[in-house]
Design an enzyme around this catalytic site. Structure first.
Site, PDB file in Angstrom:
ATOM      1  N   ASP A 170      41.724 -30.448  32.472  1.00 20.17           N
ATOM      2  CA  ASP A 170      42.391 -29.932  33.550  1.00 20.17           C
ATOM      3  C   ASP A 170      43.583 -31.057  34.029  1.00 20.17           C
ATOM      4  O   ASP A 170      44.637 -30.990  34.388  1.00 20.17           O
ATOM      5  CB  ASP A 170      41.764 -29.158  34.549  1.00 20.17           C
ATOM      6  CG  ASP A 170      40.943 -28.156  33.996  1.00 20.17           C
ATOM      7  OD1 ASP A 170      41.447 -27.441  33.280  1.00 20.17           O
ATOM      8  OD2 ASP A 170      39.594 -28.142  34.461  1.00 20.17           O
ATOM      9  N   HIS A 197      36.280 -24.887  36.042  1.00 16.82           N
ATOM     10  CA  HIS A 197      36.908 -24.774  34.954  1.00 16.82           C
ATOM     11  C   HIS A 197      37.392 -23.323  34.472  1.00 16.82           C
ATOM     12  O   HIS A 197      36.817 -23.069  33.514  1.00 16.82           O
ATOM     13  CB  HIS A 197      36.366 -25.723  33.835  1.00 16.82           C
ATOM     14  CG  HIS A 197      37.441 -25.843  32.554  1.00 16.82           C
ATOM     15  ND1 HIS A 197      38.539 -26.353  32.588  1.00 16.82           N
ATOM     16  CD2 HIS A 197      37.188 -25.178  31.386  1.00 16.82           C
ATOM     17  CE1 HIS A 197      38.997 -26.169  31.296  1.00 16.82           C
ATOM     18  NE2 HIS A 197      38.279 -25.311  30.518  1.00 16.82           N
TER      19      HIS A 197
HETATM   20  N1  LIG Z   1      35.774 -27.593  28.747  1.00 16.10           N
HETATM   21  C1  LIG Z   1      36.838 -27.192  28.118  1.00 16.10           C
HETATM   22  O1  LIG Z   1      37.904 -27.794  28.707  1.00 16.10           O
HETATM   23  C2  LIG Z   1      37.308 -26.538  26.945  1.00 16.10           C
HETATM   24  C3  LIG Z   1      36.066 -25.667  26.404  1.00 16.10           C
HETATM   25  N2  LIG Z   1      36.326 -25.079  25.339  1.00 16.10           N
HETATM   26  C4  LIG Z   1      35.487 -24.245  24.705  1.00 16.10           C
HETATM   27  O2  LIG Z   1      34.561 -25.218  23.716  1.00 16.10           O
HETATM   28  C5  LIG Z   1      34.066 -24.099  22.844  1.00 16.10           C
HETATM   29  C6  LIG Z   1      34.158 -24.411  21.197  1.00 16.10           C
HETATM   30  O3  LIG Z   1      35.592 -24.229  20.984  1.00 16.10           O
HETATM   31  P1  LIG Z   1      36.131 -24.492  19.513  1.00 16.10           P
HETATM   32  O4  LIG Z   1      35.561 -25.708  18.954  1.00 16.10           O
HETATM   33  O5  LIG Z   1      37.381 -24.036  19.705  1.00 16.10           O
HETATM   34  O6  LIG Z   1      35.253 -23.215  18.730  1.00 16.10           O
HETATM   35  P2  LIG Z   1      34.917 -23.204  17.337  1.00 16.10           P
HETATM   36  O7  LIG Z   1      34.479 -21.666  16.888  1.00 16.10           O
HETATM   37  O8  LIG Z   1      36.046 -23.825  16.418  1.00 16.10           O
HETATM   38  O9  LIG Z   1      33.748 -24.288  17.118  1.00 16.10           O
HETATM   39  C7  LIG Z   1      32.546 -24.035  17.729  1.00 16.10           C
HETATM   40  C8  LIG Z   1      31.397 -24.519  16.553  1.00 16.10           C
HETATM   41  O10 LIG Z   1      30.175 -24.478  17.318  1.00 16.10           O
HETATM   42  C9  LIG Z   1      29.314 -24.338  16.224  1.00 16.10           C
HETATM   43  N3  LIG Z   1      27.891 -23.554  16.735  1.00 16.10           N
HETATM   44  C10 LIG Z   1      27.744 -22.497  17.081  1.00 16.10           C
HETATM   45  N4  LIG Z   1      26.726 -22.082  17.600  1.00 16.10           N
HETATM   46  C11 LIG Z   1      26.009 -23.272  17.408  1.00 16.10           C
HETATM   47  C12 LIG Z   1      24.555 -23.711  17.725  1.00 16.10           C
HETATM   48  N5  LIG Z   1      23.665 -23.049  18.163  1.00 16.10           N
HETATM   49  N6  LIG Z   1      24.406 -25.041  17.333  1.00 16.10           N
HETATM   50  C13 LIG Z   1      25.517 -25.899  17.076  1.00 16.10           C
HETATM   51  N7  LIG Z   1      26.584 -25.402  16.540  1.00 16.10           N
HETATM   52  C14 LIG Z   1      26.961 -24.300  16.896  1.00 16.10           C
HETATM   53  C15 LIG Z   1      30.006 -23.141  15.280  1.00 16.10           C
HETATM   54  O11 LIG Z   1      29.380 -23.133  14.007  1.00 16.10           O
HETATM   55  C16 LIG Z   1      31.382 -24.020  15.376  1.00 16.10           C
HETATM   56  O12 LIG Z   1      31.616 -24.732  14.451  1.00 16.10           O
HETATM   57  C17 LIG Z   1      34.237 -22.582  23.190  1.00 16.10           C
HETATM   58  O13 LIG Z   1      33.397 -22.069  24.258  1.00 16.10           O
HETATM   59  C18 LIG Z   1      35.563 -22.979  24.147  1.00 16.10           C
HETATM   60  O14 LIG Z   1      35.815 -21.998  25.177  1.00 16.10           O
HETATM   61  C19 LIG Z   1      37.747 -25.247  24.721  1.00 16.10           C
HETATM   62  C20 LIG Z   1      38.586 -25.733  25.254  1.00 16.10           C
HETATM   63  C21 LIG Z   1      38.516 -26.693  26.644  1.00 16.10           C
HETATM   64  O1  LIG Z   2      41.144 -21.554  28.013  1.00 14.70           O
HETATM   65  C1  LIG Z   2      40.020 -21.523  27.000  1.00 14.70           C
HETATM   66  O2  LIG Z   2      39.462 -20.664  26.496  1.00 14.70           O
HETATM   67  C2  LIG Z   2      39.539 -23.061  26.615  1.00 14.70           C
HETATM   68  C3  LIG Z   2      39.627 -23.851  27.694  1.00 14.70           C
HETATM   69  O3  LIG Z   2      38.723 -24.079  28.419  1.00 14.70           O
HETATM   70  C4  LIG Z   2      40.836 -24.603  28.163  1.00 14.70           C
HETATM   71  O4  LIG Z   2      41.655 -24.717  27.348  1.00 14.70           O
HETATM   72  O5  LIG Z   2      40.920 -24.812  29.153  1.00 14.70           O
END
Ligand SMILES: NC(=O)C1=CN([C@@H]2O[C@H](COP(=O)(O)OP(=O)(O)OC[C@H]3O[C@@H](n4cnc5c(N)ncnc54)[C@H](O)[C@@H]3O)[C@@H](O)[C@H]2O)C=CC1
Ligand SMILES: O=C([O-])CC(=O)C(=O)O
Length: 337
Positions: A170, A197
């Protein structure tokens, strides 16, 4: 020489010339994902990291171990013992495991899937790395961080100074968006973003940035873009997930800040979502604000400072939603321990 070669040459030289002051093992849970892969790459390029431990339930980024920086990389089997070994001795545990949004979904719509993923990983961290700094990226952060707290508490190892919701993206977005309006260098735009967030819980404090000329409709548009920057990416990716590369950069920046603080640097300040005294009197146990990091994690939580009437209204709306999001996480663990 190409730009990429120059850049990686520099990173490598830094990696080889800066001697690590201590062993720092960093574990990434969800290392094969859209965030996990570039985040693991950035951690591999970080000379402060001595051991990089990668865990996922699917095949991970195996070739990271071929990169010629000093740290030792190991990928672990998706088994309970693999997870235990991955976590053992970790100073930092980054958790980007879980599903991302698709268009039309809110972050809260991810709760049903991600709550149990984060709960189970938190149990493993409590058992195998009870003293680690835990950096929760998985959404909805406003609820997944309280889930971690409840699990750590139930296992008798909760340390509020070492649990962080990563809200750095953010702040990264805010500085980029402000700089594009003002024509400035984003590296010099330190915009404070407080709250949580998701949507209206993200509260940018533009008045504290010195840009008092951003007002009226311009301010509303800017605030809305920061609050809903995640939605912008989800829409653009059209079903292929949410922010990954910018999130990896933001997560790596936060991890680097913690490593700098643990390796003796003072005045390391990052905004992050932590167990915070600021609004506990309103029933809001977790809140993101600027936090000074130290060798033991959270050193000092800064209050939000002076707000305009407009920002106070944004904060009031934030606290209302945040309270519900936090309660939802707590209730989930009570009902699904
Ligand atoms: N805090 C923030 O600012 C942000 C948070 N996110 C969040 O991050 C998370 C991941 O996003 P992406 O990487 O794009 O998703 P993705 O689907 O590309 O990757 C997630 C990974 O987690 C793995 N996974 C699922 N269950 C698991 C477990 N029990 N143990 C270990 N690995 C496991 C999957 O196999 C996959 O490789 C989402 O929940 C998303 O909303 C995304 C962007 C910003
Ligand atoms: O928007 C989403 O789902 C992923 C996230 O948290 C971000 O990009 O800030």
């Amino acid at each position: 020489m190409s730009f990429a070669r120059q850049m990686f040459g520099q990173v490598q030289r830094r990696a080889f010339t800066q001697s690590a002051r201590q062993n720092s093992k960093v574990a990434v849970l969800g290392a094969a994902g859209g965030i996990g892969q570039p985040l693991s790459l950035l951690m591999k390029l970080n000379p402060r990291v001595t051991n990089l431990a990668l865990y996922d339930i699917r095949l991970g980024p195996a070739d990271i171990s071929h990169i010629n920086t000093k740290s030792v990389v190991k990928g672990y089997d998706p088994t309970p013992s693999g997870l235990r070994e991955c976590l053992s001795g970790a100073e930092i545990v980054l958790i980007p495991a879980g599903v991302p949004r698709k268009p039309g979904m809110t972050r809260d719509d991810l709760f049903n899937t991600n709550a149990s993923i984060v709960r189970d990983l938190a149990k493993a961290v409590a058992d195998s790395a009870p003293n680690a700094n835990i950096l929760v990226i998985s959404n909805p952060v406003n609820s997944t961080v309280p889930i971690c707290r409840e699990i750590l508490k139930s296992k008798g190892v909760y340390n509020p100074k070492r649990l962080f919701g990563v809200t750095t993206l953010d702040v990264v977005r805010a500085s980029r968006f402000v700089s594009s309006i003002k024509g400035t260098d984003p590296a010099n735009e330190n915009i404070t973003v407080v709250g949580g967030h998701s949507g209206v819980t993200i509260v940018p404090l533009i008045s504290q940035s010195g840009h008092t000329d951003i007002t009226g409709e311009k301010l509303d548009t800017l605030v809305n873009r920061i609050q809903f920057g995640g939605d912008e990416v989800v829409k653009a990716k059209d079903g292929a997930g949410s922010a990954t590369l910018s999130m990896a950069m933001a997560g790596a920046r936060f991890a680097e800040s913690l490593l700098r603080a643990s390796q003796g640097e003072s005045n390391v300040v990052e905004p992050t979502f932590v167990d915070s005294p600021l609004y506990k009197n309103k029933g809001v146990d977790f809140f993101a604000s600027k936090v000074t990091l130290g060798p033991d994690g959270v050193q000092e939580i800064h209050d939000v400072g002076k707000l305009t009437d407009h920002e106070q209204k944004l904060l009031d709306a934030c606290l209302e939603d945040l309270k519900k999001n936090i309660e939802k996480g707590v209730k989930f663990v009570a009902e699904n321990p």
